[in-house]
Design a protein around this motif. Structure first.
Motif, PDB file in Angstrom:
ATOM      1  N   ARG A   1      -0.008  -4.258 -12.939  1.00 42.94           N
ATOM      2  CA  ARG A   1       0.497  -2.873 -13.016  1.00 42.94           C
ATOM      3  C   ARG A   1       1.416  -2.550 -11.836  1.00 42.94           C
ATOM      4  O   ARG A   1       2.471  -1.940 -12.006  1.00 42.94           O
ATOM      5  CB  ARG A   1      -0.684  -1.909 -13.054  1.00 42.94           C
ATOM      6  CG  ARG A   1      -0.294  -0.476 -13.232  1.00 42.94           C
ATOM      7  CD  ARG A   1      -1.515   0.378 -13.421  1.00 42.94           C
ATOM      8  NE  ARG A   1      -1.158   1.787 -13.331  1.00 42.94           N
ATOM      9  CZ  ARG A   1      -2.011   2.740 -13.057  1.00 42.94           C
ATOM     10  NH1 ARG A   1      -3.289   2.451 -12.864  1.00 42.94           N
ATOM     11  NH2 ARG A   1      -1.616   3.983 -12.967  1.00 42.94           N
ATOM     12  N   THR A   2       1.019  -2.958 -10.639  1.00 44.63           N
ATOM     13  CA  THR A   2       1.855  -2.720  -9.455  1.00 44.63           C
ATOM     14  C   THR A   2       3.153  -3.494  -9.567  1.00 44.63           C
ATOM     15  O   THR A   2       4.234  -2.964  -9.275  1.00 44.63           O
ATOM     16  CB  THR A   2       1.099  -3.122  -8.164  1.00 44.63           C
ATOM     17  OG1 THR A   2      -0.077  -2.307  -8.052  1.00 44.63           O
ATOM     18  CG2 THR A   2       1.961  -2.936  -6.933  1.00 44.63           C
TER      19      THR A   2
ATOM     20  N   LYS B   1       0.833  -1.212   0.000  1.00 43.16           N
ATOM     21  CA  LYS B   1       0.000   0.000   0.000  1.00 43.16           C
ATOM     22  C   LYS B   1       0.866   1.261   0.000  1.00 43.16           C
ATOM     23  O   LYS B   1       0.560   2.223  -0.706  1.00 43.16           O
ATOM     24  CB  LYS B   1      -0.942   0.005   1.212  1.00 43.16           C
ATOM     25  CG  LYS B   1      -2.116  -0.918   1.067  1.00 43.16           C
ATOM     26  CD  LYS B   1      -3.038  -0.820   2.271  1.00 43.16           C
ATOM     27  CE  LYS B   1      -4.292  -1.635   2.080  1.00 43.16           C
ATOM     28  NZ  LYS B   1      -5.214  -1.514   3.221  1.00 43.16           N
ATOM     29  N   TYR B   2       1.927   1.243   0.786  1.00 44.04           N
ATOM     30  CA  TYR B   2       2.834   2.390   0.824  1.00 44.04           C
ATOM     31  C   TYR B   2       3.453   2.620  -0.554  1.00 44.04           C
ATOM     32  O   TYR B   2       3.486   3.753  -1.050  1.00 44.04           O
ATOM     33  CB  TYR B   2       3.937   2.170   1.871  1.00 44.04           C
ATOM     34  CG  TYR B   2       4.915   3.310   1.940  1.00 44.04           C
ATOM     35  CD1 TYR B   2       4.621   4.456   2.676  1.00 44.04           C
ATOM     36  CD2 TYR B   2       6.129   3.250   1.263  1.00 44.04           C
ATOM     37  CE1 TYR B   2       5.513   5.515   2.730  1.00 44.04           C
ATOM     38  CE2 TYR B   2       7.025   4.302   1.311  1.00 44.04           C
ATOM     39  CZ  TYR B   2       6.710   5.435   2.042  1.00 44.04           C
ATOM     40  OH  TYR B   2       7.601   6.483   2.080  1.00 44.04           O
ATOM     41  N   PHE B   3       3.927   1.545  -1.191  1.00 47.18           N
ATOM     42  CA  PHE B   3       4.514   1.669  -2.528  1.00 47.18           C
ATOM     43  C   PHE B   3       3.475   2.205  -3.509  1.00 47.18           C
ATOM     44  O   PHE B   3       3.764   3.109  -4.303  1.00 47.18           O
ATOM     45  CB  PHE B   3       5.064   0.321  -3.011  1.00 47.18           C
ATOM     46  CG  PHE B   3       5.661   0.399  -4.380  1.00 47.18           C
ATOM     47  CD1 PHE B   3       6.984   0.770  -4.553  1.00 47.18           C
ATOM     48  CD2 PHE B   3       4.901   0.137  -5.509  1.00 47.18           C
ATOM     49  CE1 PHE B   3       7.538   0.877  -5.825  1.00 47.18           C
ATOM     50  CE2 PHE B   3       5.437   0.239  -6.776  1.00 47.18           C
ATOM     51  CZ  PHE B   3       6.766   0.609  -6.940  1.00 47.18           C
TER      52      PHE B   3
ATOM     53  N   GLY C   1       1.557   6.615  -7.156  1.00 50.48           N
ATOM     54  CA  GLY C   1       0.339   7.021  -7.859  1.00 50.48           C
ATOM     55  C   GLY C   1      -0.489   5.873  -8.403  1.00 50.48           C
ATOM     56  O   GLY C   1      -1.214   6.046  -9.380  1.00 50.48           O
ATOM     57  N   LEU C   2      -0.385   4.714  -7.768  1.00 51.61           N
ATOM     58  CA  LEU C   2      -1.156   3.553  -8.199  1.00 51.61           C
ATOM     59  C   LEU C   2      -2.396   3.412  -7.321  1.00 51.61           C
ATOM     60  O   LEU C   2      -2.428   3.925  -6.203  1.00 51.61           O
ATOM     61  CB  LEU C   2      -0.295   2.285  -8.068  1.00 51.61           C
ATOM     62  CG  LEU C   2       0.969   2.248  -8.919  1.00 51.61           C
ATOM     63  CD1 LEU C   2       1.889   1.129  -8.452  1.00 51.61           C
ATOM     64  CD2 LEU C   2       0.603   2.065 -10.383  1.00 51.61           C
TER      65      LEU C   2
END
Length: 111
Positions: A90-91, A73-75, A80-81
């Motif tokens: 995508r992540t 979640k932090y990443f 901007g994901l």
């Protein structure tokens, strides 16, 4: 002694990168998300890359637990994901790109 320590670190990073690359190339575009309660080498690679990027502070153990969700979640928020806590295609591509940019040597263009 210093060289041996650096060689060990380099080997660790190269191994994690190779594993991540193998996972990326072996995954179809329609791959499902990796999320809570998943386990295995793919989770280990994700944790390793996130830790190198400063987005994960938990144990690298191959178990997608609450610490992994928090790191993902932090990443996602930082890049901007959509913040889901799961690693979708995508992540994963974003993590791999960020990790590659951090770890691979920069090539100078020109003479």
């Amino acid at each position: 002694m210093y060289w041996q320590k650096n060689a060990k670190n380099i080997t660790k990073y190269v191994s994690a990168f190779v594993l991540a690359l193998a996972l990326l190339l072996g995954t179809s575009n329609a791959a499902s998300a990796v999320g809570k309660n998943a386990k295995g080498p793919d989770v280990y690679a994700i944790q390793s890359m996130l830790k190198s990027l400063g987005s994960y502070s938990g144990k690298i153990n191959g178990y997608y637990n609450a610490s992994t969700v928090k790191g993902v979640k932090y990443f996602q928020k930082s890049h901007g994901l959509p913040v889901t806590g799961s690693v979708d295609a995508r992540t994963y591509q974003s993590i791999l790109y960020a990790y590659s940019s951090l770890k691979l040597p920069k090539v100078r263009q020109g003479g």
